[in-house]
Write an enzyme that holds these catalytic residues in place. Structure first.
Site, short mmCIF file in Angstrom:
data_model
loop_
_atom_site.label_atom_id
_atom_site.label_comp_id
_atom_site.label_asym_id
_atom_site.label_seq_id
_atom_site.Cartn_x
_atom_site.Cartn_y
_atom_site.Cartn_z
N CYS A 2 -36.64 -13.86 57.76
CA CYS A 2 -35.31 -13.34 57.42
C CYS A 2 -34.46 -14.46 56.84
O CYS A 2 -34.88 -15.61 56.80
CB CYS A 2 -34.68 -12.79 58.69
SG CYS A 2 -35.78 -11.67 59.57
N ARG A 27 -35.86 -13.79 50.92
CA ARG A 27 -36.57 -14.03 52.18
C ARG A 27 -36.86 -12.73 52.93
O ARG A 27 -37.68 -12.72 53.84
CB ARG A 27 -35.75 -14.95 53.09
CG ARG A 27 -35.38 -16.29 52.47
CD ARG A 27 -34.50 -17.08 53.41
NE ARG A 27 -35.24 -17.40 54.61
CZ ARG A 27 -36.01 -18.49 54.72
NH1 ARG A 27 -36.12 -19.30 53.70
NH2 ARG A 27 -36.69 -18.72 55.82
N TRP A 74 -36.50 -9.23 57.26
CA TRP A 74 -37.86 -8.83 56.90
C TRP A 74 -38.49 -8.39 58.21
O TRP A 74 -38.73 -9.19 59.09
CB TRP A 74 -38.63 -10.01 56.30
CG TRP A 74 -39.92 -9.59 55.67
CD1 TRP A 74 -40.13 -9.20 54.39
CD2 TRP A 74 -41.21 -9.51 56.31
NE1 TRP A 74 -41.47 -8.88 54.19
CE2 TRP A 74 -42.15 -9.06 55.35
CE3 TRP A 74 -41.67 -9.76 57.61
CZ2 TRP A 74 -43.50 -8.86 55.64
CZ3 TRP A 74 -43.01 -9.55 57.89
CH2 TRP A 74 -43.90 -9.11 56.91
N ASN A 100 -34.26 -15.40 63.15
CA ASN A 100 -35.37 -15.38 62.20
C ASN A 100 -36.58 -15.96 62.93
O ASN A 100 -36.53 -17.09 63.40
CB ASN A 100 -35.04 -16.25 60.97
CG ASN A 100 -36.25 -16.43 60.08
OD1 ASN A 100 -37.15 -15.60 60.05
ND2 ASN A 100 -36.32 -17.57 59.39
N GLY A 101 -37.64 -15.17 63.05
CA GLY A 101 -38.83 -15.65 63.78
C GLY A 101 -39.40 -14.54 64.64
O GLY A 101 -39.06 -13.36 64.44
N GLU A 484 -55.83 -15.66 41.03
CA GLU A 484 -54.37 -15.74 40.90
C GLU A 484 -53.83 -14.61 40.02
O GLU A 484 -52.82 -13.98 40.34
CB GLU A 484 -53.96 -17.11 40.33
CG GLU A 484 -52.47 -17.30 40.12
CD GLU A 484 -51.59 -17.09 41.33
OE1 GLU A 484 -50.36 -16.96 41.14
OE2 GLU A 484 -52.12 -16.98 42.46
N LYS A 488 -51.08 -11.82 41.28
CA LYS A 488 -49.80 -11.58 40.60
C LYS A 488 -49.62 -10.09 40.33
O LYS A 488 -48.57 -9.51 40.57
CB LYS A 488 -49.72 -12.38 39.28
CG LYS A 488 -49.50 -13.88 39.48
CD LYS A 488 -48.12 -14.27 39.92
CE LYS A 488 -47.95 -14.43 41.39
NZ LYS A 488 -48.58 -15.49 42.11
N GLU A 491 -49.10 -8.06 43.70
CA GLU A 491 -47.86 -8.22 44.48
C GLU A 491 -46.62 -7.68 43.78
O GLU A 491 -45.65 -7.34 44.45
CB GLU A 491 -47.68 -9.67 44.92
CG GLU A 491 -47.50 -10.69 43.87
CD GLU A 491 -47.36 -12.10 44.50
OE1 GLU A 491 -47.87 -13.05 43.90
OE2 GLU A 491 -46.76 -12.19 45.58
N HIS A 507 -73.68 -8.49 41.58
CA HIS A 507 -74.11 -8.39 42.99
C HIS A 507 -73.28 -7.36 43.74
O HIS A 507 -73.26 -7.35 44.97
CB HIS A 507 -74.01 -9.76 43.67
CG HIS A 507 -74.81 -10.81 42.97
ND1 HIS A 507 -76.18 -10.83 42.95
CD2 HIS A 507 -74.40 -11.85 42.19
CE1 HIS A 507 -76.60 -11.85 42.21
NE2 HIS A 507 -75.54 -12.49 41.74
N LYS A 606 -40.37 -14.31 50.15
CA LYS A 606 -40.70 -15.56 49.47
C LYS A 606 -41.28 -16.61 50.40
O LYS A 606 -42.21 -17.35 50.06
CB LYS A 606 -39.45 -16.11 48.78
CG LYS A 606 -39.66 -17.37 47.99
CD LYS A 606 -40.55 -17.12 46.80
CE LYS A 606 -40.89 -18.31 45.96
NZ LYS A 606 -41.93 -18.06 45.00
C1 AGP Z 1 -47.34 -15.78 45.79
O1 AGP Z 1 -46.80 -15.24 44.66
C2 AGP Z 1 -46.79 -15.27 47.04
N1 AGP Z 1 -45.39 -15.36 47.09
C3 AGP Z 1 -47.44 -15.82 48.28
O2 AGP Z 1 -48.80 -15.56 48.23
C4 AGP Z 1 -47.24 -17.33 48.50
O3 AGP Z 1 -47.99 -18.06 47.59
C5 AGP Z 1 -47.69 -17.70 49.93
O4 AGP Z 1 -46.90 -16.98 50.83
C6 AGP Z 1 -47.58 -19.19 50.19
O5 AGP Z 1 -46.25 -19.60 50.10
P1 AGP Z 1 -45.90 -21.17 50.09
O6 AGP Z 1 -46.50 -21.77 48.87
O7 AGP Z 1 -44.40 -21.20 50.10
O8 AGP Z 1 -46.49 -21.74 51.35
#
Ligand code: AGP
Length: 611
Positions: A2, A27, A74, A100-101, A484, A488, A491, A507, A606
């Protein structure tokens, strides 16, 4: 994960809290709320959904107070709704709290409190904290002491803040596992999960560490441990600017951050290359270079996109340093009692520097005596502070949840660390170093060129936006890129996408291919080009829709693929830097055409500060 913000001073805190929450919304954005002290009583206003909805609600209420807390959520425990939104208050509404946690033993604590007649309104773990604190104030303790005593009983992680209408001259804040910073102002002080929420007001920042509690008054700040030991805190001057965290006229932060990559890469390289000497300078590693050069094995640990950068790093380290290298998912590494030797070096890659899985893996590795190095973007973050040494990526603030410029900056730093190590081990000659470094120095221009495929990619996205699945394929350095590219797209567009080594297709995954399956190939003229062409023919034979990233001027693939995107030629090891761009843009435009919330994709955040 959060977002928390707090203010105590002489100004009306409402607009300060709302603007702070908007900056922290990446966040978590399930629900939001604020709490203030108004005429000696607490007043809480909260709402399901985005901060803008809360702002509308507050406008009609016209509230004023010089002390308050704000929270954007969150959800971990309890569905996103108004009841579960923060702040949570005690029964007589004299204390409220934001958190937050995750409180891991909240069920036990809740049962105990219910035994004393406490009633709970929400399904959250966090609400337990405010009732626990209340139970200590009822035993005559002041607010600070009550928070300390309550935290002695808590297991789990927290970044929290508490206000009581009976002690309206202070905010109590405490940290264990979740980030918290305090901003020092003139006759006012601030609190936040990260600096972006308060840099509009101050650049004087204090980082709270685990086990610390702070008493924040408008003209005073004191900190001690939750076990009452006094501590001195250093005030840091931060360099981040407001402009850096504004969208700068782009429709989305993600697009801005994609377009910033030529500059962010220059910043990652700046001052770290001595071309004439074929040398790399990484001040952050000076104290550990010998231990690093003598390390028998390198383990790279991270999550998500950072893990993909780690996989590119593995290929680089084995290619140029000839050191056995492994890449580990932090969430798995943390709990499988990994074999860690004293002469292992472990790299922890994290954009935010606050990812709980990676932080927990770091503490595990540190406990086992390995050399622990950080590759972080967020300056002053927990992983940066807790590693033995490290290198910042200097990509600038990354706000879009989907990581883009941090990824290319992480690969840049991994390559610089790799070359730094290779030259200190004598694995590369001065000439070889100079050749790679001069090509790296030219990568920002090649990225500018790759960004020019934007219009072309828009057209391809228009054709493929309704696909229900995608497959991404690559070989060598193209394999982590395939992973990657798939991440992208997943997500931000919510299309199911899978990345895998092109050689693995036959395979199993090739069973998925038919005339409705788009297959993205990272098909640059690299080491395994010919093998990749055969894989492309296997997909073509099953009528798959082929989208190929090709090296400029490659006419061969043009005859096979349905869509091609040309990228400038470069060394195999540097191809991921350039090929990332069209993969990011393809995901962006498909998500845009599907009307997705690109900067705040559903169910994501994030910085993932819970395990
Ligand atoms: C990637 O686009 C995502 N936001 C997520 O996979 C991110 O890379 C992952 O949570 C790791 O975050 P960090 O690099 O801040 O540790």
């Amino acid at each position: 994960m959060c977002g928390i913000v707090g203010y105590i001073g002489e100004r009306n805190c409402i607009p300060i809290l709302i603007n702070g929450l908007k900056r922290l919304e990446y966040r978590g954005y399930d629900s939001a709320g604020i709490g203030i002290v108004d005429d000696d009583s607490c007043l809480i206003v909260k709402n399901k959904g985005k901060v803008s909805l809360l702002e509308d609600k507050l406008e009609s209420l016209d509230l004023k107070s010089s002390i308050g807390l704000g929270h954007t959520r969150w959800a971990t425990h309890g569905i996103p709704n108004e009841i579960n939104a923060h702040p949570h208050s005690n029964e007589d509404n004299s204390i409220f709290l934001i958190h937050n946690g995750i409180i891991e033993n909240y069920q036990v604590l809740k049962k105990g409190l219910m035994g004393f007649g406490y009633k709970f309104l929400s399904e959250t773990d966090s609400e337990v904290l405010v009732h626990l604190i209340d139970s200590f104030t009822k035993r005559g303790h002041n607010l600070t002491k009550s928070v300390q005593l309550a935290l002695h009983e808590v297991e789990g992680t927290y970044g929290l803040a508490v206000i009581s209408s009976k002690e309206p001259d202070k905010i109590i804040a405490a940290r264990k596992g979740s980030p918290l910073v305090v901003g020092i102002g003139e006759n006012e002080n601030f609190l936040a999960s990260d600096v972006s929420a308060i840099i509009a007001h101050t650049k004087q920042i204090i980082y709270l560490e685990d086990g610390e509690i702070a008493v924040i008054k408008k003209d005073e700040f004191t900190a001690k441990t939750i076990y009452d030991n006094a501590i001195e805190k250093e005030v840091h001057e931060i360099s981040m600017t407001l402009e850096e965290i504004d969208r700068g006229g782009y429709a989305h932060f993600m697009l801005k951050e994609i377009m910033e990559q030529p500059e962010s890469l220059r910043n990652s390289i700046r001052g770290r290359i001595i071309q004439s000497e074929g040398d790399v300078v990484l001040g952050g590693l000076t104290d550990v270079v010998e231990k690093l050069a003598n390390s028998k094995r390198i383990i790279i640990t991270a999550c998500g996109t950072s893990w993909h950068a780690g996989l590119v790093g593995e290929y680089m380290l084995e290619q140029f340093c000839r050191i056995p290298t492994e890449v580990e998912y932090a969430s798995e590494f943390r709990y499988r009692n990994p074999i860690i030797e004293k002469d292992d070096a472990i790299f922890f890659i994290s954009q935010s520097g606050e990812t709980a899985d990676t932080l927990a893996a770091l503490r595990e590795a540190k406990m086992k005596g390995a050399l622990v190095l950080g590759i972080c973007n967020a300056v002053g973050s927990s992983i940066a502070r807790e590693t033995n040494a490290g290198v910042y990526t200097h990509a600038g603030p990354e706000i879009g949840v989907a990581s883009t410029k941090a990824f290319t900056a992480q690969m840049t730093v991994l390559l610089l660390m790799c070359l730094f190590l290779a030259s200190s081990k004598g694995e590369l000659s001065k000439k070889q170093m100079q050749d790679i470094l001069s090509e790296l120095d030219g990568i920002p221009e090649k990225i500018e060129k790759a960004l020019k495929t934007n219009e072309e990619i828009k057209k391809i996205a228009l054709k493929l936006k309704d696909a229900e699945n995608f497959i991404y394929l690559g070989r060598g350095y193209g394999f982590p890129l395939a992973l990657e590219g798939a991440l992208k797209l997943k997500e931000i567009s919510y299309i199911h996408a899978e990345g895998c080594p092109a050689g693995e297709m036959k395979h199993g995954p090739i069973a998925l291919v038919d005339e409705n399956m788009p297959v993205v190939f990272i098909a640059n003229k690299g080491n395994s080009y010919e093998k990749l062409i055969s894989n492309m023919m296997e997909v073509k034979a099953r009528k798959g829709i082929i989208i190929a990233l090709i090296t400029e001027g490659d006419t061969h693939v043009k005859e096979i693929a349905d869509f091609v995107i040309e990228i400038p030629e470069t060394l195999d090891v540097l191809m991921p830097f350039v090929a990332s761009i069209p993969l990011q843009l393809l995901a962006y435009h498909i998500a845009l055409l599907r009307g997705c919330d690109i900067d705040k994709p559903r169910n994501l955040a994030k910085s993932v500060t819970v395990e």
